[in-house]
Design an enzyme around this catalytic site. Structure first.
Site, mmCIF file in Angstrom:
data_model
loop_
_atom_site.group_PDB
_atom_site.id
_atom_site.type_symbol
_atom_site.label_atom_id
_atom_site.label_comp_id
_atom_site.label_asym_id
_atom_site.label_seq_id
_atom_site.Cartn_x
_atom_site.Cartn_y
_atom_site.Cartn_z
ATOM 1 N N GLY A 47 5.236 -0.012 4.556
ATOM 2 C CA GLY A 47 6.227 -0.220 3.652
ATOM 3 C C GLY A 47 6.195 -1.329 2.808
ATOM 4 N N PHE A 48 5.825 -2.496 3.764
ATOM 5 C CA PHE A 48 6.098 -3.922 3.160
ATOM 6 C C PHE A 48 4.729 -4.079 2.323
ATOM 7 C CE2 PHE A 48 4.543 -8.165 3.602
ATOM 8 C CZ PHE A 48 5.695 -9.029 3.845
ATOM 9 N N GLY A 49 3.749 -3.637 2.740
ATOM 10 C CA GLY A 49 2.562 -3.639 2.082
ATOM 11 C C GLY A 49 1.220 -3.416 3.198
ATOM 12 N N VAL B 19 -2.159 -4.462 5.597
ATOM 13 C CA VAL B 19 -2.230 -5.362 6.930
ATOM 14 C C VAL B 19 -3.667 -5.628 6.837
ATOM 15 C CG1 VAL B 19 -1.669 -5.902 9.305
ATOM 16 C CG2 VAL B 19 0.057 -4.629 7.656
ATOM 17 N N ASP C 81 14.389 0.391 13.355
ATOM 18 C CA ASP C 81 13.051 1.153 12.859
ATOM 19 C C ASP C 81 12.137 1.247 14.045
ATOM 20 O OD1 ASP C 81 11.723 2.727 11.118
ATOM 21 O OD2 ASP C 81 10.618 0.943 10.199
#
Length: 675
Positions: free
Chosen positions: A367-369, A371, A482
């Site tokens: 969700g952050f982007g 990796v 989470d």
């Protein structure tokens, strides 16, 4: 104290400062252009030392030298080659207030950095605060608006009085579009200032490429401005870029005010008074040189001090996203967290380590982007988390991780090595986990065999100790919010390390629970009180751990389990078997040979205790750790687990017509790809 020549020392110092000022006035230091963004469409590539590369270098050389030509109005085009596909085309646009020298410096920098950021790409565009460079193997169409690329940056903070702010912004932007498009300077450039209050001012800018007519420039700017209410409603600053034009506003001065024409003098006011004004102007200029000199001394001194510190760029300059000091409302009782407290890793080092974020180095997408795996020059392997510009929650995650995980030290928590905040990049650098995440093994019929019973017990105990550290043993009480299989990474010895603290919250003092309107996490692992009411506590993490524990025993996911077992969720299925005395049927078939039956039944028992519907009935993590490690503790009987966060929630989601609707309240039903 007197000098050997009987001159006071402070006078000598002042003399030296003035001398430095004069040197500064004749030797102006070149400022490094502020990088913002680059785009590499990756439509086609060229091979090193090819004809196209030779033509591209000719274009770069031509543009860099022409940028100093005052007749170009900060804009020029160059072409090299006569035969497709080796024809190279390039244009640049410098900000309208830049001097010819500064324009040339920016274009020269852009020609060097563009090929580094977009290696071997025939098409690329790169933006700085001071200029834009665009090159391609395709012919540019002039006098037409080019909106093939659009980029938007904005400050995450918003005004308190948004209504007044938007009213002022609307007026300013309408005026500036007209001013820029009808500019008689030939640069299609205009700036405006407007007072928001007695102590706050808005600065704005608009510019088109000079090849556009008045009407096409106006059209381009209006299209750019129309994006502001959508992306940047009430934001403290924003930029909307097209190749043909752009607009920007900030609450600080980001351009040279001297370029803004002063108001015309009143009729009949020239004559002697005008000539007197010129004299005053000359004397003011001399005074300005002295002031600049003193300022130069101070800056020089400060820079010498700063050289001993780690270099790190202000987050506010990195796309106007957020301040370098992050004061989270969640960090109760904590001091401001400064970026200088963390290791800063240069962007060019990350580019080299990840091969410019190549696809072959991509480990997964969250969700952050994305990796990426990287290898530093000393051979150290790293994992680089890159903030996606389309991430809805990435900024908040980034701030949480930078300000939180760097404070935590535990063998079962992933270690943050540093961060990188250059240009428009926001990167987190972690220790690399060669075995990726737990779900890669656990839910794979082949790799699952590598997790024998002994290994799974070690993983279960490690996760439990990591959560216990967060809840009770660290100096902060942290709720992860989470916890799931994809957020448990495995090192080279298959030891578990909890990751992804972007959604974590900190409790202060004796606080035991909190409520939020922003529900984040993953259905299937979410406690019912959190999913339905936004209420979370340490018992929310206990519930998630219970789900994860049952998944480790069964080898099956909780989310979607009902598809295989006649409508049961994993929790309800485990409860059914437990009540019928058939708990052993819950065990993963891959564990039949290595499983210790008594231990497996105890784990199922503990898992059911953790997922009870009433938070008060669930054990604390300290009790869970004791239960797991002791053979003599008598376990209480579990009550019925929460049914609401399993089958029923997921089935209702199936009826939604659009799969994108499943991310309501920033809750995702999909599984994050492993690192």
């Amino acid at each position: 104290m007197m000098s050997p020549f009987n001159i006071p020392r402070h006078t000598v110092h002042l003399f030296l400062c003035i001398l430095i000022a004069l040197l500064i006035s004749f030797n102006k230091t070149k400022a490094t252009p502020t990088f913002r963004y680059n785009q590499c469409p990756n439509t086609s590539s060229y091979t090193p030392k090819s004809t196209y590369e030779s033509n591209l270098n000719k274009v770069f050389s031509s543009l860099s030298s022409d940028a100093n030509n005052p007749n170009n109005n900060g804009f020029d085009y160059s072409k090299a080659g006569n035969t497709a596909p080796d024809i190279a085309n390039g244009i640049y646009l410098c900000r309208g207030d830049l001097s010819n020298d500064d324009c040339q410096d920016c274009v020269a920098t852009a020609t060097k950095e563009a090929v580094q950021r977009c290696p071997n790409q025939k098409t690329a565009i790169i933006w700085y605060d001071e200029c834009m460079l665009y090159y391609s193997n395709q012919t540019f169409t002039f006098s037409n608006v080019d909106q093939s690329v659009r980029e938007i940056f904005y400050n995450t903070r918003t005004m308190t009085d948004t209504n007044h702010f938007k009213e002022v912004l609307e007026v300013v932007m309408n005026d500036i579009a007209t001013l820029a498009s009808s500019s008689e300077s030939g640069r299609k450039f205009a700036t405006r200032q407007a007072d928001l209050s007695s102590f706050q001012r808005m600065y704005s800018l608009a510019q088109c490429t000079p090849d556009l007519s008045i009407s096409t420039c106006n059209t381009c700017l209006r299209d750019a401005i129309s994006n502001l209410p959508i992306c940047c409603d009430g934001r403290l600053g924003a930029i909307v870029w097209f190749p043909s034009c752009y607009v920007r506003y900030e609450l600080y001065q980001f351009y040279q005010l001297t370029t803004t024409a002063p108001p015309p003098p009143s009729p009949g006011r020239e004559g002697k008074k005008g000539r007197k004004g010129k004299k005053i102007s000359i004397s003011t200029s001399v005074s300005a040189f002295i002031v600049i000199g003193l300022l130069g001394c101070f800056i020089h001194y400060q820079r010498r001090k700063a050289r001993t510190k780690k270099e790190i760029q202000s987050l506010d300059l990195a796309g106007g996203r957020f301040d370098s000091d992050y004061n989270s409302g969640n960090l109760q009782g904590e001091k401001h967290v400064k970026l200088q407290d963390f290791a800063s890793i240069k962007l060019d080092l990350i580019h080299g380590a990840t091969k410019h974020f190549s696809e072959e180095n991509k480990l997964g997408q969250g969700g952050f982007g994305p990796v990426y795996k990287g290898i530093l020059p000393d051979g150290k392997e790293i994992a680089v988390k890159r903030l996606s510009r389309t991430s809805g929650q990435g900024l908040q995650e980034f701030k949480n991780e930078v300000t939180l995980i760097a404070r935590l030290q535990h063998r079962n928590l992933v270690r943050l090595l540093g961060c990188c905040l250059e240009g428009n990049e926001s990167l987190l650098i972690y220790e690399y986990m060669p075995n990726k995440s737990l779900d890669v093994f656990l839910f794979d019929s082949t790799k699952g065999a590598e997790l024998d019973w002994k290994r799974r017990i070690l993983i279960i105990n490690g996760i439990a100790r990591g959560i216990l550290y967060l809840h009770e043993d660290s100096r902060l009480r942290i709720i992860h919010r989470d916890l799931k299989a994809s957020n448990v990474l495995l090192d080279h010895e298959m030891n578990p390390k909890i990751s992804d603290f972007g959604m974590a919250r900190i409790f202060g003092g004796n606080q035991s629970e909190a409520n939020t309107n922003r529900v984040v996490g993953t259905y299937g692992y979410m406690s019912p009180e959190y999913a339905m009411e936004g209420l979370f506590s340490v018992k929310s993490d206990v519930f998630s751990f219970g789900v994860l524990l049952l998944e480790l025993i069964s080898g099956k996911r909780n989310g979607g389990f009902y598809l295989y077992e006649h409508g049961y969720s994993l929790l309800t299925f485990a409860w059914k078997l437990w009540c019928e005395g058939q708990g052993l049927e819950m065990i993963d078939p891959l564990l039949v040979q290595s499983c210790v039956t008594v231990e497996a039944l105890k784990c199922i028992h503990i898992g059911l205790l953790c997922v009870q519907e009433n938070p008060a009935d669930r054990p604390t993590m300290s009790s869970v750790v004791v239960m797991l490690e002791s053979d003599t503790v008598t376990l209480p009987q579990p009550t019925r687990p929460a049914f609401s966060v399993g089958r029923l929630t997921l089935k209702s989601a199936q009826s939604l017509p659009n799969v994108n609707a499943l991310s309501i309240n920033e809750v995702t039903l999909s599984n994050v790809s492993p690192r």
